[in-house]
Design an enzyme around this catalytic site. Structure first.
Site, PDB file in Angstrom:
ATOM      1  N   GLU A 300       0.834  -1.208   0.000  1.00  9.97           N
ATOM      2  CA  GLU A 300       0.000   0.000   0.000  1.00  9.97           C
ATOM      3  C   GLU A 300       0.870   1.261   0.000  1.00  9.97           C
ATOM      4  OE1 GLU A 300      -3.724   0.419   0.312  1.00  9.97           O
ATOM      5  OE2 GLU A 300      -2.769   2.190  -0.525  1.00  9.97           O
ATOM      6  N   ASP A 304       1.174   3.994  -3.033  1.00 11.62           N
ATOM      7  CA  ASP A 304       0.772   5.392  -2.844  1.00 11.62           C
ATOM      8  C   ASP A 304       1.917   6.336  -3.194  1.00 11.62           C
ATOM      9  OD1 ASP A 304      -1.464   4.152  -1.875  1.00 11.62           O
ATOM     10  OD2 ASP A 304      -1.282   4.882   0.184  1.00 11.62           O
ATOM     11  N   SER A 511      -7.274   2.260  -3.869  1.00  8.66           N
ATOM     12  CA  SER A 511      -6.001   2.684  -3.294  1.00  8.66           C
ATOM     13  C   SER A 511      -5.046   3.207  -4.350  1.00  8.66           C
ATOM     14  CB  SER A 511      -5.311   1.489  -2.636  1.00  8.66           C
ATOM     15  OG  SER A 511      -5.757   1.320  -1.342  1.00  8.66           O
ATOM     16  N   ASP A 574     -22.415   9.744 -11.342  1.00 13.38           N
ATOM     17  CA  ASP A 574     -23.028   8.495 -10.873  1.00 13.38           C
ATOM     18  C   ASP A 574     -22.225   7.957  -9.690  1.00 13.38           C
ATOM     19  OD1 ASP A 574     -20.857   6.646 -11.933  1.00 13.38           O
ATOM     20  OD2 ASP A 574     -21.476   7.662 -13.777  1.00 13.38           O
TER      21      ASP A 574
END
Ligand SMILES: *[C@@H]1O[C@H](CO)[C@@H](O)[C@H](O)[C@H]1NC(C)=O
Ligand SMILES: *[C@@H]1O[C@H](CO)[C@@H](O)[C@H](O)[C@H]1NC(C)=O
Ligand SMILES: *[C@@H]1O[C@H](CO)[C@@H](O)[C@H](O)[C@H]1NC(C)=O
Length: 591
Positions: A300, A304, A511, A574
């Site tokens: 993660e 990022d 993510s 949407d």
């Protein structure tokens, strides 16, 4: 500035005087409780009476409503105050508690033998932190603390199923933590998952993706199956923009749960995918015992930091590593962190005089697992970041319209769509996921829906009511028509080539989408700063009005879950892809 709370405070003071003093703190009322132990957690043992922990008391911020009104003006592109962000001190004039609240809480602490002068206080005084034993906390909050175990993550926390406060304090205190927020943050780490069945990019493909001169008009065809910075820069038209405001403009990445961003992996990533950035790196800020252990790179964290840098380079990026989920060891009685990642990080950030103008976070919870009082406090802190001129991006979640069995936790076990928090907070910009090129489509896991806590904010009411009207009676009862709807925007969300421990992995999740959009908006801030303007700050009112034509509308795909078809992407906003994916060149003209 209006002091709306002063009338209330006066009334209560008179009430208190009219009562015998000893009764003052005995007359209690419940603040929050759960019907059941939150799903995924089990009771392990009573918490040891002498276990010490940090208790945070969030005092009512007397000017929070005025702060939010001001935020709506300064982020409204039609308003004369547009872009007039506040300084730390100006913000604190709004977020400070009323002195009657400080006095009441101090008296209550004193009554329980806690020295108010030993309490730590945030700069404006709205957060009070004290160190208490379980026995003291149980007396103060009229409750029992237990150790709860989360089987999936192996985590143990000290929490309670409900807590009370003296009635007199209900008008002075917003929230006390840790109490009933258990935190399922860890399971949300699945907002980024490694795609084992997808072969990472080959050397020849890398060559094609990164060495072909990138132009805005040409998106390499390989981008349909492998996403690199070159793909995103071409897709979102940032390839030719050269940032100049690197002395002031910054992008922050929030990291939790022992996810560490690796500097060697970033170099490998640059050598492979962004050669002009080789030799540069990001800075690291450690919050509340957080670490950034280089021997333990996280998927993660690397995803990022590699993609925010990969798009925004040379804009300085900061990785914030917040501690707070150490293993709870029931037989040691030393104070530990309290596993309150949102509060730890946000109180830290708001106490700094300079903060990054863009912040991206790829973590979240199911909204229903976050107590309303806790969620409201966190959401107000996110509004406060907006008031300081920061654009706050959150991943919209990876479970479409809801995760797990989608049952409510109110005891009725009704199946309804499960919105994600903080994406459901109206003061953040929530980012959903797309895939493919020419055209991009929604990915089925793209988190989207309607909050059950927060009402539809005015900035999106026209766009949302158009969608809801178009839906007619379809999905009636499964979603909350009057709630804050998300995501706001979207970006690519799978096949991201990420270097982890020297190896290339293919990663998917919203993510990946949130750092991508954060990178694009850091460039827009650079452009505004270069034009002598302020940064974009809280950007949703602009996105839904002046800037709505700066997005590529995504008109196919859906986000099925909860045994339902979910929502379908279509023309206009949407709850699958929001307004669409950013087109930097168009947005540049609109901001
Ligand atoms: C937004 O659009 C309105 C109307 O076209 C215009 O008057 C205003 O200047 C725009 N604001 C910004 C910040 O571009
Ligand atoms: C942005 O890039 C797309 C290709 O993804 C291209 O079709 C479009 O014309 C570009 N937009 C502008 C304003 O140049
Ligand atoms: C819908 O959202 C509103 C906030 O607008 C909230 O007050 C209400 O309780 C929600 N309804 C349901 C059924 O969740």
């Amino acid at each position: 500035m209006k002091f709306w709370s002063s009338f209330l405070a006066l009334g209560l003071a008179q009430l208190a005087l009219a009562k015998p003093l000893v009764k003052r703190w005995d007359d209690v009322a419940e603040k929050h409780s759960w019907a059941d132990i939150p799903r995924g957690w089990e009771h392990k043992a009573a918490a040891p009476a002498d276990y010490m922990f940090e208790m945070r008391i969030g005092l009512k911020q007397h000017g929070i409503n005025d702060l939010i009104s001001n935020l709506m003006e300064t982020s409204d592109p039609m308003h004369s105050k547009y872009g007039q962000h506040l300084t730390k001190e100006e913000v604190e004039a709004f977020t400070a508690p009323h002195s009657s609240s400080v006095d009441a809480v101090d008296d209550w602490l004193d009554f329980h033998g806690v020295d108010p002068s030993a309490a730590q206080r945030s700069p404006a005084g709205e957060w009070i932190t004290i160190v208490v034993s379980v026995a003291e906390a149980e007396r103060m909050l009229g409750t029992k603390y237990n150790v709860y175990h989360h089987a999936k993550s192996g985590q143990d926390v000290v929490r309670t199923l409900g807590y009370s406060l003296p009635k007199e304090l209900h008008s002075h205190v917003d929230v006390v933590a840790p109490t009933t927020y258990f935190g399922t943050l860890r399971s949300m780490k699945s907002t980024s998952f490694v795609q084992h069945d997808v072969k990472p990019i080959t050397a020849a493909e890398i060559e094609a993706a990164s060495l072909v001169p990138v132009s805005n008009a040409v998106v390499p065809t390989s981008c349909a199956k492998t996403i690199t910075p070159a793909c995103l820069r071409a897709l979102y038209n940032t390839s030719t923009y050269v940032p100049t405001q690197t002395a002031t403009n910054k992008l922050g990445v929030a990291g939790y749960l022992g996810e560490f961003a690796n500097t060697a992996d970033l170099q490998t990533f640059y050598k492979t995918f962004r050669t002009d950035a080789v030799g540069t790196t990001f800075s690291v800020v450690l919050v509340n015992g957080g670490l950034n252990t280089q021997s333990s790179p996280g998927v993660e964290a690397n995803l990022d930091i590699q993609y925010t840098n990969g798009i925004s380079f040379p804009t300085p990026n900061i990785y914030y590593s917040t501690g707070g989920s150490p293993p709870f060891i029931a037989d040691t009685f030393t104070p530990t962190n309290t596993n309150e990642p949102y509060l730890d990080f946000l109180t830290f950030l708001l106490a700094q005089s300079t903060i990054p103008q863009v912040l991206t976070t790829s973590y979240g919870d199911d909204e229903q697992t976050v107590p309303l009082d806790y969620a409201t406090s966190v959401c107000n802190m996110l509004a406060t970041l907006g008031s300081r001129g920061t654009t706050v991006f959150f991943s919209s979640g990876d479970e479409g319209v809801g995760g797990g069995d989608c049952k409510t936790n109110t005891g009725t076990s009704q199946v309804i769509f499960q919105p994600a928090f903080p994406a459901s907070c109206p003061f953040v910009t929530a980012v959903g996921a797309t895939t493919g090129i020419n055209p991009e489509k929604a990915i089925s896991f793209s988190g989207g829906g309607f909050s059950r806590y927060f009402a539809t904010p005015s900035y999106q009411s026209a766009a949302v009511s158009k969608f809801v009207t178009g839906l007619g009676t379809k999905l009636n009862g499964l979603y909350n028509k009057t709630g804050r709807a998300y995501p706001d925007v979207s970006a690519q969300g799978q096949f991201f080539q990420v270097i982890v421990g020297g190896r290339t992995e293919s990663v998917a999740g919203t993510s990946a989408s949130s750092p991508t959009v954060a990178g694009v908006f850091a460039l827009l801030n650079d452009f505004r700063l270069a034009s002598g303007k302020t940064t974009l700050g809280f950007v949703n009112p602009l996105l839904y009005s002046n800037a709505s034509t700066g997005f590529n509308d995504i008109i196919s795909g859906s986000n099925p879950a909860c045994g339902s078809t979910g929502f379908t992407a279509g023309v206009g906003w949407d709850p699958v892809t929001g307004l669409g994916t950013p087109d930097f060149l168009k947005l540049q003209k609109l901001v």
